[in-house]
Design a protein around this motif. Structure first.
Motif, PDB file in Angstrom:
ATOM      1  N   GLN A  63       0.835  -1.206   0.000  1.00  0.00           N
ATOM      2  CA  GLN A  63       0.000   0.000   0.000  1.00  0.00           C
ATOM      3  C   GLN A  63       0.867   1.252   0.000  1.00  0.00           C
ATOM      4  O   GLN A  63       0.581   2.226  -0.705  1.00  0.00           O
ATOM      5  CB  GLN A  63      -0.943   0.004   1.205  1.00  0.00           C
ATOM      6  N   ASN A  67       1.247   4.502  -2.676  1.00  0.00           N
ATOM      7  CA  ASN A  67       1.143   5.876  -2.187  1.00  0.00           C
ATOM      8  C   ASN A  67       2.406   6.684  -2.479  1.00  0.00           C
ATOM      9  O   ASN A  67       2.328   7.874  -2.793  1.00  0.00           O
ATOM     10  CB  ASN A  67       0.845   5.885  -0.692  1.00  0.00           C
ATOM     11  N   ARG A  91      -3.826  -6.222  -3.441  1.00  0.00           N
ATOM     12  CA  ARG A  91      -3.601  -5.661  -2.098  1.00  0.00           C
ATOM     13  C   ARG A  91      -3.605  -4.142  -2.113  1.00  0.00           C
ATOM     14  O   ARG A  91      -4.073  -3.502  -1.178  1.00  0.00           O
ATOM     15  CB  ARG A  91      -2.274  -6.186  -1.532  1.00  0.00           C
ATOM     16  N   GLY A  92      -3.084  -3.553  -3.176  1.00  0.00           N
ATOM     17  CA  GLY A  92      -2.968  -2.095  -3.209  1.00  0.00           C
ATOM     18  C   GLY A  92      -4.061  -1.400  -3.993  1.00  0.00           C
ATOM     19  O   GLY A  92      -3.929  -0.206  -4.310  1.00  0.00           O
ATOM     20  N   GLN A  95      -5.502   1.967  -2.783  1.00  0.00           N
ATOM     21  CA  GLN A  95      -4.565   3.072  -2.981  1.00  0.00           C
ATOM     22  C   GLN A  95      -4.485   3.473  -4.457  1.00  0.00           C
ATOM     23  O   GLN A  95      -4.369   4.658  -4.784  1.00  0.00           O
ATOM     24  CB  GLN A  95      -3.171   2.686  -2.456  1.00  0.00           C
TER      25      GLN A  95
END
Length: 304
Positions: A63, A67, A91-92, A95
Motif C-alpha cells: 500500500q 502511495n 492488495r494495493g 490506494q
C-alpha cells in the motif's frame, strides 16, 4: 514529457527487459522515478547507484508502494511502480483507486507474476483477476506484452504518455513481436475470428494451424481496438483467448460488435481455484490454455 530514446538493450526475458528499459528511462528522463517493493531488486543495482534520489525500495509494504508512487506523481514526475501483480493490484487496489484514479494522477504500474508464473509460491502469488480489477477504473491503459521487445516498446510508450497505465510482465512469451497498439492481423481466413491477447498467441496459432480462421493479436488491450476487429470480422463466430480471468474482455468485444449478430467464446483462466502448486505449464493446461485445450474448446464451440 519528452523521452530521448537511446539504442535499446534487448534480452529474451521480459522481466529482465523491464528492468533494463526502466533503468535506461531513468537515465534518459529526469522526470521518471522508480518505486518497487523488494522483487526484481537484483536487476536494479545500476539504477540505485546512478539515481538514488529517484529510485526507492519500500520493502514489502505494497500500500505504501502505491502511495509513494502517487506522491511522486503529485510533484509532476512520472513514476514506475512495481511488484508482484497480486500485491500491487489486489492488495494495493484501494490506494490505486484513490491515490491515482480519484486524484487524476498518471503513472505506470508494472505487475509481475501474472496468473501463475509464481505457482510454486501458492495462491498468494497468483493474480488471474488483475486485469479485470484494473479494468474497473476509468480510462486506464492496459498492456500485456508477449515478448521482451514488446515489453521495451510498451514501457517506453507508457512512460512517455499521460494517464494511468498497467503493464503486465510474465514469463510466458510469443515467438514473434508486434509493434504499436491495436489489433494486429497475424493470419487471415474465411472462418471464425480468433483474438489472442498477450502471451497466448503461440498457443492460439498452434491450436488453429489447420483451420481456416482469422487470428488477431494485441499486446495493448485497453483501450480495445474495436475498429480493428470490425474491419476484419467475417463470420459471426468469435473466439477470445486471454491469459487472465476468462471473460474479462468479453465486454469490450461485445461492445465493438453490438450491432452485429455474433457468437462469442471466451477462454481464459477459469473461475476455480487450483489448490495445487505445480508448474506454470501445468496450471496453463489445467485451465485449458495450452494449444490442445484451446483447440478442444474451439472445436466444440464451432461444431455447436
Amino acid at each position: 514529457m519528452t523521452v530521448t530514446v537511446t539504442p535499446t538493450r534487448l534480452v529474451r526475458d521480459p522481466r529482465m527487459q523491464f528492468a533494463l528499459t526502466a533503468t535506461d528511462l531513468l537515465d534518459e528522463d529526469f522526470s521518471t522515478a522508480l518505486v518497487w517493493a523488494e522483487i526484481s531488486g537484483r536487476f536494479f543495482g545500476d539504477a540505485v547507484r546512478r539515481h538514488p534520489d529517484r529510485v526507492v525500495n519500500v520493502g514489502i509494504r505494497e500500500q505504501l508502494l502505491v502511495n509513494v508512487g502517487a506522491g511522486f506523481a503529485l510533484t509532476g514526475m512520472r513514476p514506475i511502480v512495481h511488484t508482484f501483480g497480486t500485491f500491487l493490484v489486489e492488495r494495493g487496489f484501494e490506494q490505486i483507486k484513490l491515490g491515482f484514479g480519484h486524484q487524476g494522477l498518471g503513472g505506470v504500474l508494472v505487475g509481475g507474476g501474472g496468473s501463475f508464473d509464481a505457482s510454486r509460491g501458492g495462491r498468494t502469488h497468483q493474480a488471474p483477476g488483475d486485469v479485470a480489477l484494473m479494468d474497473t477504473l476509468p480510462d486506464v491503459v492496459i498492456h500485456a506484452p508477449g515478448t521482451a521487445e514488446e515489453t521495451d516498446e510498451v514501457l517506453r510508450r507508457a512512460v512517455a504518455a499521460d494517464g494511468l497505465h498497467y503493464v503486465r510482465i510474465v514469463e510466458q512469451t510469443n515467438a514473434e513481436s508486434f509493434r504499436g497498439p491495436g489489433l494486429h492481423v497475424v493470419r487471415r481466413g474465411s472462418g471464425a475470428t480468433v483474438i489472442a491477447l498477450g502471451p497466448v498467441l503461440d498457443e492460439v496459432l498452434a491450436a488453429t494451424a489447420d483451420r481456416d480462421v482469422t487470428v488477431l493479436y494485441a499486446h495493448s488491450v485497453r483501450p480495445f481496438d474495436s475498429g480493428g476487429l470490425r474491419s476484419v470480422i467475417g463470420t459471426p463466430d468469435v473466439v477470445l483467448v486471454e491469459p487472465w480471468l476468462a471473460g474479462t474482455s468479453a465486454r469490450v468485444v461485445s461492445d465493438a460488435l453490438q450491432d452485429l449478430p455474433h457468437r462469442l467464446l471466451s477462454l481464459g483462466t477459469r473461475r476455480m481455484e487450483l489448490r495445487h502448486y505445480g508448474t506454470p505449464a501445468e496450471h496453463q493446461r489445467a485451465h485449458g490454455l495450452d494449444a490442445a485445450g484451446i483447440r478442444r474448446s474451439m472445436e466444440s464451440f464451432l461444431a455447436g
